[in-house]
Design a protein around this motif. Structure first.
Motif, PDB file in Angstrom:
ATOM      1  N   PHE A  49       0.829  -1.199   0.000  1.00  0.00           N
ATOM      2  CA  PHE A  49       0.000   0.000   0.000  1.00  0.00           C
ATOM      3  C   PHE A  49       0.868   1.254   0.000  1.00  0.00           C
ATOM      4  O   PHE A  49       0.621   2.192  -0.757  1.00  0.00           O
ATOM      5  CB  PHE A  49      -0.922  -0.007   1.226  1.00  0.00           C
ATOM      6  CG  PHE A  49      -1.939   1.092   1.211  1.00  0.00           C
ATOM      7  CD1 PHE A  49      -3.157   0.924   0.569  1.00  0.00           C
ATOM      8  CD2 PHE A  49      -1.675   2.308   1.815  1.00  0.00           C
ATOM      9  CE1 PHE A  49      -4.092   1.941   0.527  1.00  0.00           C
ATOM     10  CE2 PHE A  49      -2.603   3.333   1.774  1.00  0.00           C
ATOM     11  CZ  PHE A  49      -3.814   3.151   1.138  1.00  0.00           C
ATOM     12  N   CYS A 103      -0.046   2.858  -3.327  1.00  0.00           N
ATOM     13  CA  CYS A 103      -1.367   3.480  -3.176  1.00  0.00           C
ATOM     14  C   CYS A 103      -1.357   4.770  -2.368  1.00  0.00           C
ATOM     15  O   CYS A 103      -2.152   5.681  -2.622  1.00  0.00           O
ATOM     16  CB  CYS A 103      -2.338   2.510  -2.504  1.00  0.00           C
ATOM     17  SG  CYS A 103      -2.157   0.799  -3.022  1.00  0.00           S
ATOM     18  N   HIS A 156      -4.009   7.945  -2.334  1.00  0.00           N
ATOM     19  CA  HIS A 156      -5.159   7.745  -1.445  1.00  0.00           C
ATOM     20  C   HIS A 156      -4.837   8.063   0.015  1.00  0.00           C
ATOM     21  O   HIS A 156      -5.695   7.902   0.870  1.00  0.00           O
ATOM     22  CB  HIS A 156      -5.670   6.311  -1.577  1.00  0.00           C
ATOM     23  CG  HIS A 156      -6.273   6.030  -2.922  1.00  0.00           C
ATOM     24  ND1 HIS A 156      -7.534   6.449  -3.261  1.00  0.00           N
ATOM     25  CD2 HIS A 156      -5.777   5.399  -4.013  1.00  0.00           C
ATOM     26  CE1 HIS A 156      -7.802   6.069  -4.519  1.00  0.00           C
ATOM     27  NE2 HIS A 156      -6.743   5.434  -4.995  1.00  0.00           N
ATOM     28  N   GLY A 205      -5.554   5.524   3.496  1.00  0.00           N
ATOM     29  CA  GLY A 205      -6.624   5.296   2.525  1.00  0.00           C
ATOM     30  C   GLY A 205      -7.782   6.261   2.627  1.00  0.00           C
ATOM     31  O   GLY A 205      -8.879   5.965   2.181  1.00  0.00           O
ATOM     32  N   ASN A 260     -10.820   2.916   2.341  1.00  0.00           N
ATOM     33  CA  ASN A 260     -10.572   1.885   3.344  1.00  0.00           C
ATOM     34  C   ASN A 260     -11.808   1.101   3.768  1.00  0.00           C
ATOM     35  O   ASN A 260     -11.708   0.210   4.586  1.00  0.00           O
ATOM     36  CB  ASN A 260      -9.784   2.409   4.548  1.00  0.00           C
ATOM     37  CG  ASN A 260     -10.199   3.796   4.938  1.00  0.00           C
ATOM     38  OD1 ASN A 260     -11.273   4.239   4.523  1.00  0.00           O
ATOM     39  ND2 ASN A 260      -9.388   4.482   5.692  1.00  0.00           N
ATOM     40  N   LEU A 304      -6.269  -2.685   4.810  1.00  0.00           N
ATOM     41  CA  LEU A 304      -7.293  -1.648   4.923  1.00  0.00           C
ATOM     42  C   LEU A 304      -8.391  -2.059   5.898  1.00  0.00           C
ATOM     43  O   LEU A 304      -8.927  -1.235   6.633  1.00  0.00           O
ATOM     44  CB  LEU A 304      -7.898  -1.356   3.542  1.00  0.00           C
ATOM     45  CG  LEU A 304      -6.966  -0.617   2.581  1.00  0.00           C
ATOM     46  CD1 LEU A 304      -7.598  -0.469   1.210  1.00  0.00           C
ATOM     47  CD2 LEU A 304      -6.589   0.749   3.137  1.00  0.00           C
TER      48      LEU A 304
END
Lengths: 269, 294, 453
Positions: A148, A152, A156, A160, A175, A213
């Motif tokens: 992540f 990511c 994000h 998240g 998430n 998440l």
């Protein structure tokens, strides 16, 4: 805000539009019975109605794409999109939009679960959409964290929560999403998002990210307020609140203490 | 509040004097408040200690601590309000300097004037001080070329954070990847972001010989503004966006800045493909990586 | 007084002769106003910081070397983490009371800096900086800057992804100094970012160097207040320039301070239950080249961060030297802000031709220069601070972040200017309406700023 776009107000306008589209439909291949579909005629009719009410205005009666009413921007054609992308945008509520179709900050489910399932099955069959809905395996949260962070978090956020992407684009909060949704997004790269092939993020790693998440989503919040982790901007608001409380306390502390006379004494005097 | 005296006139003896006094607000209610609050405070302290040792949830021992301290604060306030008169006083403001009585013995002074001697002493002390500043320079190495070069060398493979070398196909259409020089993972200045733009869309000042498959370009990931990793790839308009200060770079135009505080393009990594089909660097960056200095 | 206590006191008095000086101290008169307690809030916040900090220091590991976490957090179990971050995770999940003390520590840090800023605001607005207190005013400014440094190093120590990004930006700011930047950055960081030295060094700054200097300067700050006596608000019938009036140290000042320190402890403990001040474990450890889309410093550095965000893309390549926008926005501008604050007492003294010493506070609306300067100055800092939240504002409003940035570029210049003009005009009109001469010292140098008789 400029470019804000809304569906036609009022049920009447909306239904007039839908009926108009249905009138055109018999000529379209949407209504032609497809051998591959397992849907019954009644279901197909309902799905076609959903399509005409919620999708056709922007994506065209045949999914060919069209200019979005009230804007200068085009909605893409959807007659060849991967099934995973269709499933993603419908199941997460990204489409059909409740307001500005390009504003990805909020998710509002216009369609309920059964309508979404029906519409997906219908479009998949009618357009003969490629691909499958991915099924990532169960993963490990600790392993998912690194995946992540590397792939990511920059868009994000570290947990998240979503953020800005510039150019009026926003990255959604992710998430609460399950592994299937994540896999669909990672593989197809919806909207502004880049896509990632299996060579870069494996199916197992997608499962790991989903576990990570989920772990974050399950984190217990603070007492009463239920806060989990503060962005410095929100922390600043709470720091201001704390300071305000302390300043008010100063007024109290530096003020004259209240008298609590005994009732009897007061009456005697 | 009973006024005891107004503005004192003329002579003052330098002592505070009371100008108003208010009797204490003691009462049985007040005493009861003090006793109650003290009991709560003491009990809270014990609960805090026991709960903390027992590994109870934060809400319990933290709450006990908060309640006990707040209760004790209230008790202290009621104690002073109920037991002590509230006094207002004034005190003369001595003009600094004129209030001090003269000392009986003068400060001993040097006999005769030889300014050179004192200056020599001070000068020597200053030079020692200067010498003692030298260790500051030991705190860090001389910068040399450290900031002008990165770890990238000709023939080095691009690897992912897992250390896997990558082929062009590993980056999907519209994809993005963070890569490092082989063996130099997490070497900050060498961080590279690999983006796949629409084939043929890259134009100068992008160096087209370093673009693989007509669409795969490698840029330094270190923002030329303040050094944050520029990692947000907005696929629709092929823009790289820095989440720290919102600098935006156009990857199809040599990562030239298009918005935000960054003034310089992200340097492009000379990139090619080796005989085994893996992506490699053809050289170090040609331009300076990261924020400006010097 | 219990006999035992009396015995203790007399024993001490026989040896140290304390009775007389103690009586003098206890009777010392202190001007009384709630805003005079703001400095005390800062002091007591520091006390909380030291107390909780001692506990945290017992567990914290000032190193970025990778170690394997084996505690109870499922998010990190078996993971290799930088030692600093690992010790924070351990403190949070595996040490009883660790999270509570971390949160109180962070909450107290917010309060420490906020109360110093409010204290400064009070001093600036009421003119407590006037002669003979310029020195103490400057000492206070230095303390504020040291508090920023203490806050920033503390923010950095957990070495979470936000902290590392903050350190990276600070490193870039050091680099941006013309000519000497690279050397300066290497001296503080021990080499090119990120070195293994930065966290150990920040640790020494945070727990030893800065607290020691701050402790010494606070002693000086309070010593000067005791020597010069506190300023006071004007009160009818008493010449405040000749008389200190207020309440004696014993019992009410003592009672208030005791109540305040206990109350602050309680408020901070309560806030730690409700607000996750110091929760950084979900953010993950810092790794070079990796950033989350949620990078901001703590609020007290928002004004510098805001300047960095809205500064136009400028970089001047002069022969032999590069002047970067980051230097102008992140170093030069804060430098000018601090220099302006430091110079203001002298400017006001010069402009109004003030003479002699001042002990009575004044209403800023009676001194148009001060009202205007303070308004312009602090509104400028507030607009810059708001600019640091442009991404969150964009997320909340849906307006593209680029538009918001451009709005802030204009607002940073327009808003302070407009407010300054408005406040100066208002205070001038207000003075005229009361029949007072604007900006002159006609009422006599001692009296300008005093209430009209």
């Amino acid at each position: 805000m400029a470019g804000q776009w809304r569906w036609p107000r009022g049920g009447l306008a909306r239904w007039a539009l839908a009926l108009g589209l249905i009138a055109v439909l018999p000529a379209s291949r949407l209504i032609v019975p497809a051998a591959a579909t397992e849907l019954e005629t009644a279901q197909r009719r309902e799905a076609a109605l959903l399509y005409s009410v919620h999708c056709a205005q922007c994506h065209g009666a045949f999914g060919q794409g069209a200019q979005v009413p009230g804007t200068t921007r085009r909605a893409p054609s959807i007659d060849q999109v991967p099934v995973a992308l269709l499933d993603l945008v419908l199941q997460t509520g990204r489409m059909p939009p409740a307001g500005d179709p390009w504003d990805s900050r909020r998710r509002t489910h216009v369609l309920d679960q059964s309508e979404r399932d029906l519409l997906i099955a219908y479009l998949r069959a009618e357009f003969d959409l490629p691909g499958e809905i991915p099924e990532p395996p169960e993963g490990n949260a600790a392993a998912g964290r690194l995946v992540f962070e590397v792939n990511c978090a920059a868009c994000h956020g570290s947990v998240g929560g979503g953020g800005v992407a510039g150019g009026g684009a926003f990255t959604p909060r992710i998430n609460a999403y399950d592994a299937v949704t994540l896999a669909e997004a990672i593989r197809t790269g919806p909207f502004e998002m880049p896509s990632f092939a299996a060579g870069q993020i494996s199916d197992q790693q997608i499962g790991d990210v989903a576990a990570f998440l989920r772990q974050i989503e399950e984190e217990q919040g603070t007492l009463v307020l239920g806060l989990v982790e503060l962005n410095p901007v929100f922390a600043s608001a709470f720091a201001g609140l704390l300071t305000l409380v302390v300043v008010l306390s100063l007024l109290w502390i530096a003020g004259r203490p209240a008298d609590f006379p005994d009732r009897e004494t007061t009456e005697e005097e | 509040m009973t006024p005891v005296g107004g503005q004192p006139a003329g002579h003052d003896d330098g002592r505070p004097r009371v100008i108003a006094e208010r009797p204490p607000a003691g009462s049985q209610v007040n005493d009861a408040l003090i006793i109650g609050a003290s009991a709560v405070a003491g009990l809270g302290g014990v609960v805090f200690g026991v709960a903390l040792l027992a590994g109870a949830p934060l809400a319990i021992y933290g709450g006990a601590l908060a309640i006990s301290l707040l209760a004790l604060a209230g008790a202290v306030r009621r104690y002073f309000a109920g037991r002590f008169p509230d006094v207002e006083a004034i005190e003369p403001r001595a003009e600094l300097g004129d209030a001090e009585p003269a000392e009986a013995i003068a400060v001993v002074e040097a006999v005769g004037r030889r300014p050179l001697l004192a200056r020599m002493l001070l000068g020597a002390a200053a030079l020692i001080g200067l010498g003692l500043a030298a260790p500051v320079a030991v705190l860090g190495p001389s910068p040399g070329q450290a900031l002008r070069r990165t770890a990238w060398r000709r023939g080095m493979r691009l690897v992912t954070t897992d250390g896997q070398p990558i082929r062009p196909d590993d980056v999907a259409s519209g994809g993005v990847a963070s890569v490092w020089p082989e063996g130099e993972i997490f070497t900050e200045t060498a961080a590279v972001i690999l983006v796949r733009v629409t084939p043929g869309s890259a134009q100068p000042p992008t160096v087209l010989e370093w673009v693989v498959d007509d669409s795969l370009i490698a840029y330094s990931k270190v923002c030329t503004h303040a050094g944050c990793p520029v990692a947000l790839f907005r696929e629709e308009d092929s823009a790289l966006f820095c989440p720290c200060h919102q600098s935006t770079f156009d990857t199809t135009r040599g990562a030239a800045p298009t918005f935000g505080p960054a003034a310089r393009a992200l340097p492009q990594l000379p990139m090619g493909v080796d005989a085994d089909g893996f992506l490699i660097a053809l050289d170090d960056f040609r331009a300076q990586v990261g924020p400006a200095f010097g | 007084m219990t006999p035992l206590f009396a015995l203790l006191l007399s024993t001490l008095d026989e040896r140290l002769r304390l009775r007389q000086p103690a009586r003098k101290t206890l009777n010392k008169v202190f001007p009384h106003h709630w805003s005079f307690l703001l400095g005390e809030v800062a002091l007591f916040s520091l006390v909380m910081l030291v107390l909780t900090g001692i506990f945290l220091t017992m567990f914290y590991r000032p190193s970025t070397d990778l170690v394997v976490y084996t505690g109870s957090s499922a998010l990190y179990h078996g993971q290799s983490l930088p030692a600093a971050f690992e010790s924070i995770v351990r403190l949070t999940y595996d040490v009883n009371g660790g999270l509570l003390f971390r949160r109180i520590h962070r909450g107290a840090a917010h309060l420490f800096i906020a109360s110093i800023i409010l204290h400064l605001l009070r001093v600036v607005l009421t003119g407590a900086f006037r002669r003979p207190r310029e020195l103490n005013y400057h000492l206070g400014l230095v303390l504020l800057l040291l508090a920023f440094a203490l806050g920033f190093t503390g923010y950095s120590l957990p070495f979470d992804s936000l902290a590392g990004t903050g350190i990276r930006v600070a490193y870039s700011e050091l680099l941006s100094f013309p000519l000497v930047g690279d050397r300066l950055a290497f001296w503080i960081f021990g080499g090119p970012f990120p070195t293994g030295d930065v966290i150990p060094r920040f640790f020494v700054f945070h727990v030893l160097l800065l607290p020691a200097i701050i402790g010494l300067l606070i002693a000086g700050h309070l010593g000067i207040v005791a020597r010069q006596r506190h300023t006071q608000f004007p009160r009818f019938g008493i010449d405040g320039h000749r008389w200190v009036y207020g309440k004696p140290l014993w019992p009410w000042q003592f009672a208030e301070s005791t109540t305040l320190v206990l109350w602050l402890g309680g408020v901070l403990a309560a806030s730690a239950l409700l607000v996750p001040w110091a929760d950084v474990t979900l953010l993950g450890p810092y790794r070079p080249g990796i950033v989350g889309n949620n990078a901001q410093p703590d609020w007290y550095l928002f004004w510098v961060e805001g300047a960095l965000r809205i500064f136009p893309p400028l970089e001047w390549d002069l022969p032999g030297v590069t002047i970067a926008g980051t230097f102008v926005a992140g170093v030069l501008l804060p430098g000018i802000v601090v220099a302006g604050l430091a110079a203001y007492p002298f400017i006001e003294r010069k402009v109004y031709d003030l003479r002699g010493d001042w002990h009575v506070l004044s209403n800023p609306l009676e001194i148009p220069l001060r009202a205007g300067a303070a308004m312009g100055f602090f509104s400028f800092l507030l607009v810059l601070s708001a600019a640091a939240t442009n991404d969150i504002l964009s997320l909340m409003t849906g307006i593209p972040v680029e538009t918001i940035t451009v709005i802030f570029r204009v607002a940073a210049l327009a808003v302070p200017t407009a407010l300054t003009v408005a406040v100066v005009a208002y205070s001038r009109r207000r003075l005229r309406a009361r029949g007072l001469e604007v900006g002159s010292s006609e009422a006599g140098p001692r009296r300008a700023g005093d209430p009209a008789p």
